[in-house]
Enzyme design. Structure first.
Site, short mmCIF file in Angstrom:
data_model
loop_
_atom_site.label_atom_id
_atom_site.label_comp_id
_atom_site.label_asym_id
_atom_site.label_seq_id
_atom_site.Cartn_x
_atom_site.Cartn_y
_atom_site.Cartn_z
N ASP A 26 0.83 -1.21 0.00
CA ASP A 26 0.00 0.00 0.00
C ASP A 26 0.87 1.26 0.00
OD1 ASP A 26 -2.37 1.39 -0.03
OD2 ASP A 26 -2.60 1.38 2.15
N HIS A 43 2.02 3.38 -9.03
CA HIS A 43 1.82 1.96 -9.30
C HIS A 43 2.99 1.39 -10.11
CE1 HIS A 43 -2.00 2.27 -7.47
NE2 HIS A 43 -2.60 2.93 -8.45
N LEU A 137 10.96 -20.30 -4.96
CA LEU A 137 9.95 -19.47 -4.30
C LEU A 137 8.56 -19.66 -4.94
CD1 LEU A 137 9.34 -16.95 -2.39
CD2 LEU A 137 9.70 -15.56 -4.44
N ARG A 200 -4.69 -1.75 9.01
CA ARG A 200 -5.90 -2.55 8.82
C ARG A 200 -5.63 -3.67 7.84
NH1 ARG A 200 -7.77 2.81 6.95
NH2 ARG A 200 -7.30 3.00 4.74
#
Ligand code: IPE
Ligand code: IPE
Ligand code: MG
Length: 256
Positions: A26, A43, A137, A200
């Site tokens: 975020d 972005h 991975l 959150r």
């Protein structure tokens, strides 16, 4: 067990390295805003951070990295941003899949894929098929994912089995539910990281985070590089996970 595997097991035990890290990436929009740039530039810069964290996890011997790329609520954003994000996902896949494959990374996607363009869906299936046998991975990308959606689709799968008479209502337990959830065949997330300062969960892995260690940082996602990740790993290594036991019980168990 290969030498590589045994080495990373030893390193993991010494450093208390998480097997599975799940990240809410975020802060892209705010990163761009600070630079008087359009949100989309944030972005794009975020994709670079993804590349560096994926490389770091692969080198470090972390087994699973789950990245929240687009939530089921992100459709609420302006149409232009949604469409640019979808384009960015597609071009990033087109550019990166081969390199990831060459690095033995196994790519997986979780979320409701019904809403995607045929092109994106196709690329997702292709990437999963190409990399399915890779043993390095496991990189899980959550697109159009929501924790509530995940629990709902699991309930639907279980209900279908009841309706078909395969199982009885009484047989529904946590194990059965878990087996129908996303990521059920992978180790549970040990460490959750959210960048960008918000504290959150924003409908990320609700079921899977039950015992995950939570780590929040103000660092905006495009600035989240190796050093910032190492701080999170250090914080993880300093914690005692108790899973309901007492601290003394855990010490005894770990000493055993
Ligand atoms: C996260 O960054 C990326 C996505 C949700 C796709 P944001 O775009 O939410 O950035 P902020 O929170 O507005 O800074
Ligand atoms: C969560 O970030 C989703 C992703 C990072 C993909 P948001 O920026 O959408 O979360 P909220 O809206 O601030 O809770
Ligand atoms: Mg945000």
């Amino acid at each position: 067990m290969s030498t590589n595997e045994s080495q990373s097991d030893v390193a993991r035990a010494a450093l208390k390295l998480p097997r599975h890290v799940a990240i809410i990436m975020d802060g892209n929009g705010r990163w761009a805003k600070k630079r008087y740039m359009p949100r989309f530039a944030g972005h794009k810069a975020g994709v670079e951070a993804v590349r560096s964290i994926v490389r770091y996890c692969a080198n470090k011997g972390i087994e699973v990295l789950t990245l929240f790329a687009f939530s089921s609520e992100n459709w609420r954003r302006p149409e232009e941003e949604v469409s640019l994000l979808m384009d960015l996902l597609l071009t990033s896949l087109q550019r990166q899949v081969k390199k990831l494959h060459d690095n033995n990374v196994q790519l997986r996607f979780i979320g409701d894929h019904h809403a995607f363009s045929p092109k994106l869906s196709e690329k997702i299936v292709e990437a999963e098929q190409l990399t399915r046998d890779n043993t390095g991975l496991v990189l899980v990308v959550a697109i159009n994912y929501g924790g509530r959606w995940d629990i709902t689709q699991a309930a639907r799968k279980v209900a279908r089995r009841v309706a078909l008479g395969e199982i009885d209502c009484e047989q529904i337990d946590e194990r059965l539910m878990h087996a129908s959830m996303a990521l059920h065949d992978l180790p549970e997330p040990d460490l959750f990281i959210r960048t960008g300062g918000e504290q959150r969960v924003s409908n990320f892995l609700l079921w899977q985070l039950a015992y995950t260690e939570l780590y929040f940082t103000d660092t905006l996602w495009p600035d989240f590089k190796e050093e910032a990740f190492e701080l999170a790993l250090r914080s993880f290594a300093s914690r005692q996970r108790r899973f309901g036991h007492t601290g003394e019980q855990m010490e005894r168990l770990q000493g055993a």
